[in-house]
Design an enzyme around this catalytic site. Structure first.
Site, PDB file in Angstrom:
ATOM      1  N   SER A 140       0.858  -1.184   0.000  1.00  0.00           N
ATOM      2  CA  SER A 140       0.000   0.000   0.000  1.00  0.00           C
ATOM      3  C   SER A 140       0.891   1.229   0.000  1.00  0.00           C
ATOM      4  O   SER A 140       2.068   1.145   0.358  1.00  0.00           O
ATOM      5  CB  SER A 140      -0.865   0.007   1.273  1.00  0.00           C
ATOM      6  N   TYR A 153      -2.382  -0.875  10.451  1.00  0.00           N
ATOM      7  CA  TYR A 153      -2.345  -1.032   8.992  1.00  0.00           C
ATOM      8  C   TYR A 153      -1.023  -0.525   8.421  1.00  0.00           C
ATOM      9  O   TYR A 153      -0.361  -1.219   7.650  1.00  0.00           O
ATOM     10  CB  TYR A 153      -3.518  -0.266   8.360  1.00  0.00           C
TER      11      TYR A 153
END
Lengths: 258, 258
Positions: A140, A153
Site C-alpha cells: 500500500s 495497517y
C-alpha cells in the site's frame, strides 16, 4: 507449453479478484483464496474458467498461522506448483492510537503481514527449484507513508516492504523475484467502507465523502480501478520484468510524491 | 518523584545500546527507569545514582503481554510520570526465509514491534495531557532496507518505522514527538553474538566475519559507537527537537547511502 499457476490470496474481492481475472484472461491457471459466500465463489469460478484455464478456490483463515502455512501446499497438491504468489489479502482497521485495540492490531498484523511471511516461506522452495517464480506483495502507499488512525495497517504494510526486500535479496539470481506494489486509493470494498464511514460521520453524501477522502491524499483526485493494479502485477510477472527485485512500486496518483 | 526533572523509561537498558543510553540520560540529569535482564541491575542502579538522579529497575518479559501491559503503570507509580519512552528492547534471529521458524517469527514481532506499540499507547495520554513528551523507537537500517536472513527482524524494524510515522502524525502539535533511530552495525553484545554464531557455523574467526560484514555493508568500515547512538537519542529528546516528527534517523556509517 504448460500454463503458469498463480495463487492469489484475498482473490474474491477488490484488487485480488481483478488480479485473478486478468491473470486468467492472460492464460494463467488460477488458485484463488478469500472470503465469500458459496454462491459468489461458484459464480467467480465459472467466470474465471470461461478463459479456458484451470481454476480452483481455496478457503483459509489467514488469522491462523497454521492455515496460512498450509495454503501453498494445498495449491501445489492440486495444481502441481505455484509459479506466482500474490499476497493480496488485507484488512483495514481505523482507530486513534489510544483507542487502537490490541486484539485488532493482532488481526491486522496476522492477515496483512504474518500471512505473507507464511505463504512466502512455503512457496519459495518450489519456485527456486524450478528456476522461475514471482512473488508479489500487494502492500500500500501506507507501506511508504503514514496516516492518522492507522497504526496497525501502516505498521503491517511497512513490514511487508521489509519482507519483500529480504526475500528479494535471498532470491536474487535464482530466477525468482519478489516485489511489492503500493497502491493509493483503489475502488474496492476496503476503501468504500471508509467512504461510507466518512459519509455517516460527517453527514454528507457518499459522493461528497468519496471526493473529500480521495482529494485529501491522492493528488490525481480519483480512485484507481483494481484492474490498474492487476495489470501492473501481470507486467511484473513477465520475463521483461526479471530485474525488478525488492522494489516497491507506487501506483498512487501522486500520493507518495507529496 | 520530582516535578522539575524529566523521567525516561528505556526498555532493554541493562545491556547493549540501552545501557549506554541510560548512562547518557542519567548524566544529563534525567531520572531513569531501567528495564531488561536483572543480573546487573543493582550495580547499574548504584552507578547511575552517582549522577545525582533517581534510578529504579523494572523487570518485564516482553514475550508476556501482561508484563508489557503493567510496565508503564509501575513506572508511573514510582516516578509519577513517564516523559520519555525509548523503545529499545529488541531481539534478533537470522535464518533463510524458507527455514525461518514460525515461532521465532512470532517472538520477534512480539518483542520488537507489538511491545513497542503497547508501551506507546500506555504513555501517550499522560504525555499529551502534560503538553510534553518524547517517544524514540529503536528501529535499524533494516527498517529501511533488507539483508539476507532477516525476514522477521526486517519486517519488525520496517513496522516500527511505519508505526513511528502514524504516532508522529497523531501527536503533531501536542508537544509530544515520536521518531525512530535506524542504526547500522553498532558495537554491542547483540552484534557480537551474531558474529560468533556465524563464525562458529562457518568455521571462521570472529574477526574475519566481523570485518567482512562491515566492509560489505557499512562504508565507514567501522562499527557505530553505542554512545553516538545514545547521544542522538538524547538530542531528539531536547526542546529544540520539537519539530522532528514521525522521522527515522539512520546512523549507519554510510550504509543506506549506497
Amino acid at each position: 507449453m504448460e500454463r503458469r499457476v498463480v495463487l492469489v490470496t484475498g482473490g474474491t474481492r477488490g484488487i485480488g479478484y481483478a488480479i485473478a481475472r486478468i491473470f486468467a484472461e492472460s492464460g494463467y491457471d488460477v488458485a484463488f483464496h478469500g472470503l465469500g459466500t458459496p454462491e459468489e465463489i461458484e459464480e467467480q469460478k465459472a467466470l474465471l474458467r470461461g478463459n479456458g484455464v484451470k481454476v480452483e478456490y481455496f478457503a483459509g483463515d489467514l488469522l491462523q498461522g497454521e492455515e496460512a502455512l498450509g495454503l501453498v501446499g494445498r495449491v501445489e497438491a492440486d495444481f502441481g506448483k505455484v509459479d506466482v504468489l500474490v499476497n493480496n489479502a488485507g484488512m483495514q482497521y481505523v482507530a486513534a492510537f489510544e483507542d487502537h485495540e490490541l486484539e485488532m492490531w493482532d488481526k491486522v498484523i496476522a492477515v496483512n503481514l504474518t500471512a505473507s511471511f507464511c505463504t512466502m516461506k512455503m512457496a519459495i522452495g518450489g519456485m527456486v527449484s524450478r528456476g522461475w517464480g514471482r512473488i508479489l506483495n500487494i502492500a500500500s502507499v501506507h507501506g511508504k507513508v503514514g496516516s492518522v488512525h492507522k497504526a496497525s495497517y501502516v505498521t503491517s504494510k511497512h513490514g511487508m516492504l521489509g519482507l519483500t526486500r529480504v526475500a528479494a535479496l535471498e532470491l536474487a539470481g535464482s530466477g525468482v523475484t519478489c516485489n511489492a506494489i503500493c497502491p493509493g486509493w483503489v475502488s474496492t470494498p476496503l476503501v468504500w467502507a471508509q467512504v461510507k464511514k466518512r459519509s455517516e460521520e460527517r453527514g454528507v453524501s457518499l459522493d461528497e465523502a468519496r471526493e473529500s477522502l480521495v482529494k485529501e491524499k491522492q493528488p490525481s483526485g480519483t480512485m484507481l480501478e483494481p484492474e490498474e493494479v492487476a495489470k501492473l502485477s501481470l507486467f511484473l510477472c513477465s520475463d521483461e520484468a526479471k530485474h525488478f527485485q525488492g522494489s516497491a512500486l507506487s501506483i498512487d496518483g501522486g500520493w507518495s510524491a507529496q | 518523584m520530582r516535578d522539575d526533572v524529566r523521567v525516561v523509561l528505556i526498555t532493554g537498558s541493562t545491556g547493549g545500546i540501552g545501557r549506554v543510553m541510560a548512562e547518557v540520560f542519567a548524566e544529563s540529569g534525567y531520572d531513569v527507569a531501567l528495564h531488561g535482564e536483572e543480573e546487573e541491575a543493582e550495580i547499574q542502579k548504584t552507578h547511575l545514582r552517582g549522577y545525582g538522579v533517581e534510578v529504579e529497575y523494572f523487570g518485564a518479559d516482553f514475550r508476556n503481554r501482561e508484563e508489557v501491559g503493567g510496565l508503564v503503570g509501575r513506572v508511573e507509580a514510582e516516578f509519577g510520570r513517564v516523559d520519555v519512552l525509548v523503545n529499545n528492547a529488541g531481539t534478533q534471529h537470522m535464518k533463510s526465509f524458507e527455514s525461518f521458524e514460525y515461532e521465532k517469527w512470532a517472538e520477534i514481532l512480539e518483542i520488537n514491534l507489538t511491545s513497542s506499540f503497547c508501551l506507546m499507547k500506555d504513555v501517550m495520554g499522560g504525555m499529551v495531557s502534560r503538553g510534553w513528551g518524547r517517544i524514540v523507537n529503536m528501529s535499524s537500517v533494516h527498517g529501511l532496507s533488507g539483508s539476507v536472513g532477516r525476514a522477521a527482524y526486517s519486517a519488525s524494524k520496517h513496522g516500527l518505522v511505519g508505526l513511528t510515522k502514524v504516532a508522529g502524525l497523531e501527536l503533531a502539535g501536542t508537544g509530544v514527538t515520536c521518531n525512530a533511530i535506524c542504526p547500522g552495525i553498532v558495537d554491542t553484545p547483540l552484534f557480537g553474538k551474531m558474529v560468533s554464531d556465524v563464525a562458529r557455523e562457518r568455521g571462521e574467526s570472529e574477526a574475519v566475519v566481523r570485518q567482512s560484514w562491515l566492509m560489505e555493508k557499512q562504508p565507514s568500515g567501522e562499527m557505530v559507537k553505542a554512545e553516538d547512538v545514545a547521544r542522538l537519542c538524547l538530542y531528539l529528546c531536547g526542546d529544540s527537537s520539537c519539530s522532528f516528527q514521525g522521522l527515522s534517523f539512520p546512523i549507519d556509517g554510510g550504509w543506506l547511502s549506497q
